[in-house]
Write a protein that holds these residues in place. Structure first.
Motif, PDB file in Angstrom:
ATOM      1  N   THR A  10      46.818  34.347  42.244  1.00 51.42           N
ATOM      2  CA  THR A  10      45.767  35.255  41.792  1.00 51.42           C
ATOM      3  C   THR A  10      45.582  36.299  42.878  1.00 51.42           C
ATOM      4  O   THR A  10      45.314  35.953  44.033  1.00 51.42           O
ATOM      5  N   LEU A  11      45.783  37.566  42.506  1.00 51.77           N
ATOM      6  CA  LEU A  11      45.689  38.670  43.459  1.00 51.77           C
ATOM      7  C   LEU A  11      44.651  39.680  43.021  1.00 51.77           C
ATOM      8  O   LEU A  11      44.503  39.961  41.831  1.00 51.77           O
ATOM      9  N   HIS A  12      43.982  40.245  43.998  1.00 55.01           N
ATOM     10  CA  HIS A  12      43.210  41.461  43.795  1.00 55.01           C
ATOM     11  C   HIS A  12      43.958  42.552  44.543  1.00 55.01           C
ATOM     12  O   HIS A  12      44.469  42.310  45.644  1.00 55.01           O
ATOM     13  N   PHE A  13      44.059  43.719  43.928  1.00 57.29           N
ATOM     14  CA  PHE A  13      44.682  44.823  44.641  1.00 57.29           C
ATOM     15  C   PHE A  13      44.061  46.146  44.225  1.00 57.29           C
ATOM     16  O   PHE A  13      43.501  46.278  43.151  1.00 57.29           O
ATOM     17  N   VAL A  14      44.162  47.086  45.153  1.00 57.60           N
ATOM     18  CA  VAL A  14      43.794  48.473  44.893  1.00 57.60           C
ATOM     19  C   VAL A  14      45.083  49.261  45.010  1.00 57.60           C
ATOM     20  O   VAL A  14      45.758  49.210  46.043  1.00 57.60           O
ATOM     21  N   MET A  15      45.448  49.950  43.937  1.00 55.19           N
ATOM     22  CA  MET A  15      46.658  50.773  43.918  1.00 55.19           C
ATOM     23  C   MET A  15      46.247  52.228  44.037  1.00 55.19           C
ATOM     24  O   MET A  15      45.402  52.708  43.284  1.00 55.19           O
ATOM     25  N   LYS A  16      46.845  52.921  45.017  1.00 53.64           N
ATOM     26  CA  LYS A  16      46.534  54.327  45.248  1.00 53.64           C
ATOM     27  C   LYS A  16      47.816  55.151  45.223  1.00 53.64           C
ATOM     28  O   LYS A  16      48.889  54.650  45.569  1.00 53.64           O
ATOM     29  N   ASP A  17      47.672  56.414  44.820  1.00 56.23           N
ATOM     30  CA  ASP A  17      48.821  57.303  44.890  1.00 56.23           C
ATOM     31  C   ASP A  17      48.919  57.878  46.301  1.00 56.23           C
ATOM     32  O   ASP A  17      48.118  57.543  47.184  1.00 56.23           O
ATOM     33  N   ALA A  18      49.908  58.751  46.528  1.00 55.93           N
ATOM     34  CA  ALA A  18      50.158  59.287  47.865  1.00 55.93           C
ATOM     35  C   ALA A  18      48.972  60.077  48.408  1.00 55.93           C
ATOM     36  O   ALA A  18      48.779  60.162  49.624  1.00 55.93           O
ATOM     37  N   SER A  19      48.144  60.641  47.525  1.00 50.15           N
ATOM     38  CA  SER A  19      46.986  61.413  47.984  1.00 50.15           C
ATOM     39  C   SER A  19      45.757  60.536  48.236  1.00 50.15           C
ATOM     40  O   SER A  19      44.720  61.030  48.663  1.00 50.15           O
ATOM     41  N   GLY A  20      45.869  59.227  47.939  1.00 51.24           N
ATOM     42  CA  GLY A  20      44.754  58.310  48.158  1.00 51.24           C
ATOM     43  C   GLY A  20      43.875  58.091  46.943  1.00 51.24           C
ATOM     44  O   GLY A  20      42.903  57.343  47.009  1.00 51.24           O
ATOM     45  N   GLU A  21      44.235  58.710  45.825  1.00 49.27           N
ATOM     46  CA  GLU A  21      43.451  58.514  44.597  1.00 49.27           C
ATOM     47  C   GLU A  21      43.678  57.100  44.065  1.00 49.27           C
ATOM     48  O   GLU A  21      44.818  56.639  43.958  1.00 49.27           O
ATOM     49  N   ILE A  22      42.600  56.406  43.731  1.00 47.60           N
ATOM     50  CA  ILE A  22      42.706  55.049  43.190  1.00 47.60           C
ATOM     51  C   ILE A  22      43.186  55.121  41.746  1.00 47.60           C
ATOM     52  O   ILE A  22      42.580  55.772  40.905  1.00 47.60           O
ATOM     53  N   LEU A  23      44.304  54.446  41.489  1.00 52.03           N
ATOM     54  CA  LEU A  23      44.879  54.387  40.146  1.00 52.03           C
ATOM     55  C   LEU A  23      44.491  53.108  39.423  1.00 52.03           C
ATOM     56  O   LEU A  23      44.373  53.094  38.205  1.00 52.03           O
ATOM     57  N   THR A  26      41.772  46.028  40.730  1.00 51.67           N
ATOM     58  CA  THR A  26      41.568  44.778  39.998  1.00 51.67           C
ATOM     59  C   THR A  26      40.233  44.125  40.335  1.00 51.67           C
ATOM     60  O   THR A  26      39.831  43.194  39.655  1.00 51.67           O
ATOM     61  N   ARG A  27      39.553  44.611  41.360  1.00 48.65           N
ATOM     62  CA  ARG A  27      38.208  44.103  41.631  1.00 48.65           C
ATOM     63  C   ARG A  27      37.255  44.554  40.524  1.00 48.65           C
ATOM     64  O   ARG A  27      36.228  43.937  40.292  1.00 48.65           O
ATOM     65  N   GLN A  28      37.612  45.632  39.840  1.00 50.56           N
ATOM     66  CA  GLN A  28      36.817  46.143  38.727  1.00 50.56           C
ATOM     67  C   GLN A  28      37.306  45.595  37.381  1.00 50.56           C
ATOM     68  O   GLN A  28      36.515  45.346  36.487  1.00 50.56           O
ATOM     69  N   SER A  29      38.630  45.440  37.241  1.00 49.64           N
ATOM     70  CA  SER A  29      39.210  45.079  35.947  1.00 49.64           C
ATOM     71  C   SER A  29      39.568  43.609  35.805  1.00 49.64           C
ATOM     72  O   SER A  29      39.893  43.157  34.718  1.00 49.64           O
ATOM     73  N   GLY A  30      39.541  42.867  36.888  1.00 50.66           N
ATOM     74  CA  GLY A  30      39.942  41.458  36.850  1.00 50.66           C
ATOM     75  C   GLY A  30      41.252  41.274  37.587  1.00 50.66           C
ATOM     76  O   GLY A  30      42.098  42.160  37.602  1.00 50.66           O
ATOM     77  N   PRO A  31      41.444  40.117  38.212  1.00 52.60           N
ATOM     78  CA  PRO A  31      42.612  39.896  39.062  1.00 52.60           C
ATOM     79  C   PRO A  31      43.915  39.816  38.280  1.00 52.60           C
ATOM     80  O   PRO A  31      43.926  39.558  37.083  1.00 52.60           O
ATOM     81  N   ALA A  32      44.999  40.037  38.998  1.00 53.39           N
ATOM     82  CA  ALA A  32      46.340  39.814  38.464  1.00 53.39           C
ATOM     83  C   ALA A  32      46.668  38.345  38.715  1.00 53.39           C
ATOM     84  O   ALA A  32      46.500  37.858  39.830  1.00 53.39           O
ATOM     85  N   VAL A  75      46.340  44.539  49.081  1.00 52.91           N
ATOM     86  CA  VAL A  75      46.401  43.281  48.329  1.00 52.91           C
ATOM     87  C   VAL A  75      45.614  42.182  49.049  1.00 52.91           C
ATOM     88  O   VAL A  75      45.750  42.011  50.260  1.00 52.91           O
ATOM     89  N   THR A  76      44.822  41.436  48.280  1.00 55.38           N
ATOM     90  CA  THR A  76      44.125  40.250  48.786  1.00 55.38           C
ATOM     91  C   THR A  76      44.505  39.068  47.916  1.00 55.38           C
ATOM     92  O   THR A  76      44.422  39.145  46.689  1.00 55.38           O
ATOM     93  N   VAL A  77      44.918  37.980  48.544  1.00 52.85           N
ATOM     94  CA  VAL A  77      45.253  36.758  47.816  1.00 52.85           C
ATOM     95  C   VAL A  77      43.949  36.031  47.508  1.00 52.85           C
ATOM     96  O   VAL A  77      43.254  35.563  48.403  1.00 52.85           O
ATOM     97  N   ALA A  78      43.611  35.962  46.220  1.00 49.35           N
ATOM     98  CA  ALA A  78      42.366  35.329  45.793  1.00 49.35           C
ATOM     99  C   ALA A  78      42.549  33.850  45.496  1.00 49.35           C
ATOM    100  O   ALA A  78      41.581  33.088  45.517  1.00 49.35           O
ATOM    101  N   GLY A  79      43.770  33.426  45.210  1.00 49.25           N
ATOM    102  CA  GLY A  79      44.004  32.016  44.910  1.00 49.25           C
ATOM    103  C   GLY A  79      45.483  31.687  44.839  1.00 49.25           C
ATOM    104  O   GLY A  79      46.292  32.545  44.496  1.00 49.25           O
ATOM    105  N   VAL A  80      45.809  30.441  45.179  1.00 54.30           N
ATOM    106  CA  VAL A  80      47.186  29.932  45.093  1.00 54.30           C
ATOM    107  C   VAL A  80      47.105  28.462  44.723  1.00 54.30           C
ATOM    108  O   VAL A  80      46.311  27.716  45.288  1.00 54.30           O
ATOM    109  N   ARG A  81      47.922  28.076  43.760  1.00 53.19           N
ATOM    110  CA  ARG A  81      48.035  26.654  43.415  1.00 53.19           C
ATOM    111  C   ARG A  81      49.416  26.408  42.828  1.00 53.19           C
ATOM    112  O   ARG A  81      50.126  27.351  42.451  1.00 53.19           O
ATOM    113  N   LYS A  82      49.797  25.157  42.727  1.00 52.76           N
ATOM    114  CA  LYS A  82      51.070  24.794  42.115  1.00 52.76           C
ATOM    115  C   LYS A  82      50.997  25.103  40.622  1.00 52.76           C
ATOM    116  O   LYS A  82      50.018  24.765  39.961  1.00 52.76           O
TER     117      LYS A  82
END
Length: 108
Positions: A10-23, A26-32, A75-82
């Motif tokens: 389970t990951l949370h991430f913020v994806m930005k373009d080269a100019s720093g704009e947030i695309l 997942t902290r807003q939309s839910g984790p991957a 990227v922040t690792v929110a969870g790991v399990r088997k």
């Protein structure tokens, strides 16, 4: 537990373009959530989190001309399990509903 093949991640991430704009944030939309090693996540992201554990953070740079440039992921690792056998076969969490009708615009 460390992230490795066939772990449910389970990951949370913020994806930005080269100019720093947030695309995407997942902290807003839910984790991957995905099974590591099944091809459900961008290979560069999978490689960058291998060996990390819950609470770890990393930054990833992706340059791809097909996608139109350079992207940065915080990227922040929110969870790991088997992962279960069912999850390994399907590549996604058990019980996850898959939408079959995503509409004319392709959005689910």
């Amino acid at each position: 537990m460390l992230i490795g093949k066939h772990t449910m991640v389970t990951l949370h991430f913020v994806m930005k373009d080269a100019s720093g704009e947030i695309l995407e944030d997942t902290r807003q939309s839910g984790p991957a959530v995905y099974v590591q090693g099944t091809g459900q996540m961008l290979p560069v992201l999978e490689a960058s989190v291998t060996g990390l554990q819950q609470g770890d953070t990393t930054c990833v740079r992706l340059e791809d001309s097909r996608l139109g440039g350079v992207f940065h992921f915080e990227v922040t690792v929110a969870g790991v399990r088997k992962a279960t056998e069912e999850e390994i076969r399907s590549g996604r969490p058990a019980g996850l509903a898959v939408k079959k009708d995503c509409g004319a615009d392709g959005c689910c």
